[in-house]
Design an enzyme around this catalytic site. Sequence first.
Site, PDB file in Angstrom:
ATOM      1  N   GLY A   1     -38.108 -39.366  82.631  1.00 42.56           N
ATOM      2  CA  GLY A   1     -37.477 -38.067  82.433  1.00 42.56           C
ATOM      3  C   GLY A   1     -37.348 -37.801  80.952  1.00 42.56           C
ATOM      4  O   GLY A   1     -37.422 -38.736  80.148  1.00 42.56           O
TER       5      GLY A   1
ATOM      6  N   CYS B   1     -39.699 -46.149  82.812  1.00 40.09           N
ATOM      7  CA  CYS B   1     -39.409 -45.443  81.566  1.00 40.09           C
ATOM      8  C   CYS B   1     -37.922 -45.059  81.502  1.00 40.09           C
ATOM      9  O   CYS B   1     -37.072 -45.924  81.362  1.00 40.09           O
ATOM     10  CB  CYS B   1     -40.322 -44.232  81.411  1.00 40.09           C
ATOM     11  SG  CYS B   1     -40.313 -43.617  79.717  1.00 40.09           S
ATOM     12  N   TYR B   2     -37.577 -43.760  81.650  1.00 37.42           N
ATOM     13  CA  TYR B   2     -36.151 -43.401  81.688  1.00 37.42           C
ATOM     14  C   TYR B   2     -35.444 -44.213  82.765  1.00 37.42           C
ATOM     15  O   TYR B   2     -34.267 -44.550  82.626  1.00 37.42           O
ATOM     16  CB  TYR B   2     -36.014 -41.891  81.978  1.00 37.42           C
ATOM     17  CG  TYR B   2     -34.589 -41.389  81.973  1.00 37.42           C
ATOM     18  CD1 TYR B   2     -33.971 -41.032  80.784  1.00 37.42           C
ATOM     19  CD2 TYR B   2     -33.861 -41.285  83.159  1.00 37.42           C
ATOM     20  CE1 TYR B   2     -32.657 -40.561  80.766  1.00 37.42           C
ATOM     21  CE2 TYR B   2     -32.555 -40.826  83.158  1.00 37.42           C
ATOM     22  CZ  TYR B   2     -31.953 -40.467  81.963  1.00 37.42           C
ATOM     23  OH  TYR B   2     -30.665 -40.018  81.948  1.00 37.42           O
TER      24      TYR B   2
ATOM     25  N   HIS C   1     -45.662 -46.626  81.811  1.00 27.85           N
ATOM     26  CA  HIS C   1     -45.927 -45.761  82.972  1.00 27.85           C
ATOM     27  C   HIS C   1     -47.066 -46.324  83.840  1.00 27.85           C
ATOM     28  O   HIS C   1     -48.230 -46.039  83.567  1.00 27.85           O
ATOM     29  CB  HIS C   1     -46.312 -44.352  82.495  1.00 27.85           C
ATOM     30  CG  HIS C   1     -45.163 -43.600  81.928  1.00 27.85           C
ATOM     31  ND1 HIS C   1     -44.287 -42.879  82.696  1.00 27.85           N
ATOM     32  CD2 HIS C   1     -44.713 -43.481  80.657  1.00 27.85           C
ATOM     33  CE1 HIS C   1     -43.365 -42.332  81.944  1.00 27.85           C
ATOM     34  NE2 HIS C   1     -43.597 -42.694  80.690  1.00 27.85           N
TER      35      HIS C   1
ATOM     36  N   GLU D   1     -47.916 -45.334  86.665  1.00 22.21           N
ATOM     37  CA  GLU D   1     -48.484 -44.284  87.517  1.00 22.21           C
ATOM     38  C   GLU D   1     -49.643 -43.544  86.871  1.00 22.21           C
ATOM     39  O   GLU D   1     -50.424 -42.891  87.564  1.00 22.21           O
ATOM     40  CB  GLU D   1     -47.390 -43.295  87.947  1.00 22.21           C
ATOM     41  CG  GLU D   1     -46.828 -42.394  86.854  1.00 22.21           C
ATOM     42  CD  GLU D   1     -45.722 -43.049  86.010  1.00 22.21           C
ATOM     43  OE1 GLU D   1     -45.635 -44.293  86.008  1.00 22.21           O
ATOM     44  OE2 GLU D   1     -44.975 -42.321  85.340  1.00 22.21           O
TER      45      GLU D   1
ATOM     46  N   ASP E   1     -56.167 -24.778 101.666  1.00 21.86           N
ATOM     47  CA  ASP E   1     -54.931 -25.019 102.415  1.00 21.86           C
ATOM     48  C   ASP E   1     -54.892 -24.253 103.734  1.00 21.86           C
ATOM     49  O   ASP E   1     -54.607 -24.823 104.784  1.00 21.86           O
ATOM     50  CB  ASP E   1     -53.707 -24.667 101.567  1.00 21.86           C
ATOM     51  CG  ASP E   1     -53.752 -25.359 100.216  1.00 21.86           C
ATOM     52  OD1 ASP E   1     -54.452 -26.384 100.111  1.00 21.86           O
ATOM     53  OD2 ASP E   1     -53.112 -24.875  99.271  1.00 21.86           O
TER      54      ASP E   1
ATOM     55  N   LYS F   1     -52.125 -32.180  97.690  1.00 23.98           N
ATOM     56  CA  LYS F   1     -53.447 -31.540  97.785  1.00 23.98           C
ATOM     57  C   LYS F   1     -54.557 -32.548  98.117  1.00 23.98           C
ATOM     58  O   LYS F   1     -55.429 -32.269  98.938  1.00 23.98           O
ATOM     59  CB  LYS F   1     -53.757 -30.861  96.449  1.00 23.98           C
ATOM     60  CG  LYS F   1     -54.960 -29.959  96.488  1.00 23.98           C
ATOM     61  CD  LYS F   1     -54.532 -28.592  96.899  1.00 23.98           C
ATOM     62  CE  LYS F   1     -55.656 -27.594  96.893  1.00 23.98           C
ATOM     63  NZ  LYS F   1     -55.157 -26.247  97.223  1.00 23.98           N
TER      64      LYS F   1
END
Length: 516
Positions: free
Chosen positions: A55, A82-83, A169, A171, A227, A372
Amino acid sequence: MKHDTVIVLDFGAQYSQLIARRVRECKVYCEILPFNAPIHKILEKNPKGIILSGGPASVYANGAPHVSKELFELGIPVMGLCYGIQMIAYALGGRVQKAAKREFGLAPLRIKDHKDLFAGLPSTLQVWMSHGDHVTQLPAGFKVLASTSNCHLAAAVHPKKRIFGIQFHPEVVHTQKGTKIIENFVKKVCGCRPTWNMESYEKTVIQEIREKVGNGRVICGVSGGVDSTVAAALIHRAIGNQLSCVFVNNGVLRLNEAEQVVAMFKKNLGIPLHYVNAEPLFLKLLNNVSDPEKKRKIIGNTFIRVFEKKSKELERKRGPFQFLAQGTLYPDVIESVSVKGPSAMIKSHHNVGGLPKDMKFKLVEPLRELFKDEVRELGAELKIPYDLLWRQPFPGPGLAVRLIGPINKTDLDILRKADAIVQDEIRKAGLYHSIWQSFAVLTPLKSVGVMGDERTYENVCVIRAVNSTDGMTADWVKLPYDLLGRMSNRIINEVRGINRVVFDITSKPPGTIEWE
Ligand code: XMP
């Protein structure tokens, strides 16, 4: 089937959704909740693990997002990123300080402990750092797992409480073996079973649609985009001809687009489609309108009018609809955390085609839980053509926001031809699927040219190509010169009304992707 679940608590990170997607790539179900979700709300989800996102705040800042200490006493493994690691240190009595200099970019991580989180990984990894503060003292009971040269406490654990903190990170793709670290957390530490996949999702959701709809009837507006097509195909599989699909030609579609959508639904998917050619109505209302927001409003409102009229007509023939299907995705329903406050309205986006909630229908939203990329995976299961699943995004207000200045049919036809050439050449160059969006824009600007021995005075056409991951920011694409040359030659030779082609080299920010 009940899936084992991991919860991501969102502290306003740009990467929160990415964390959830990585967990799901490990075939483990994951949901995002705001950082201040009450403990009982978290426990309702019966999570086997909790991840604290990064964050933008500093833990000691006024109004910084905090979690209660109770979260760490639930006996559920926690991993702070992280945060998140700073939050753990702050809550449990460690210390966080501003680093001498912000650390941003790749750093070599030395791993000291290969149990749990770092199991099966080499002793050095390149990891992505992006932080101003860092933990300078761990709370009691924690030990260091890995360090970088700038950051001694790059990863730590409380072995008994199963609380992990990571300063980097895992991710983001830049971190080597980042997904493996996340996988180790969800599978080895939390013991989650990998049951989340689109094959089982399809079965579950088809069952749910059948239970919800019963003998009722569903109406679905489709645009030819990913979609709405996947949603329609899924519902059709569940309830067959209890579903009616409506496709509205709003007069600002691309060359041959209406025919292609109709053919795809009928031939490829075997779904009957009610085609409404509302081009004359839309063009009458849009005629000579220049203001971008006015264009959007007219298109949005007229779509609703046309759709309602068609649904009433179908009801008179075959009985009432009780349900309205929509291709809402998970990112649209995540309760978002606004740490920075609401951003200014730039364009009235994404609501075009959105139908008013006061229509009498109940909603069927079979993609509400999906990202998605999962929708595309599900679409492939449903045998939807690859080309459609990987189609570049196309805005609801269509060519109206790419025809700068007053709308009229003549200029729309000119733009359609130029745009078809851009698409054709991009495809021939093998670039279509690696570019986020590529298209033509027609400006009202006229310039002098010479063709043969004749003076010309015609419009300027713009070629735009951008790369992006979510449309929020974008970089212009450095298209090869020979490709640009081919597009320019063809547009000027083949399209009457354009005598000059330029290439847009503006990124977002400061530009936006569309010109209006
Ligand atoms: P901008 O132009 O704001 O666009 O950088 C970001 C992304 O959103 C698409 N876009 C729209 N999509 N209705 C939509 O459904 C709209 O009014 C709209 N305006 C822009 C644009 O194509 C890009 O992918």
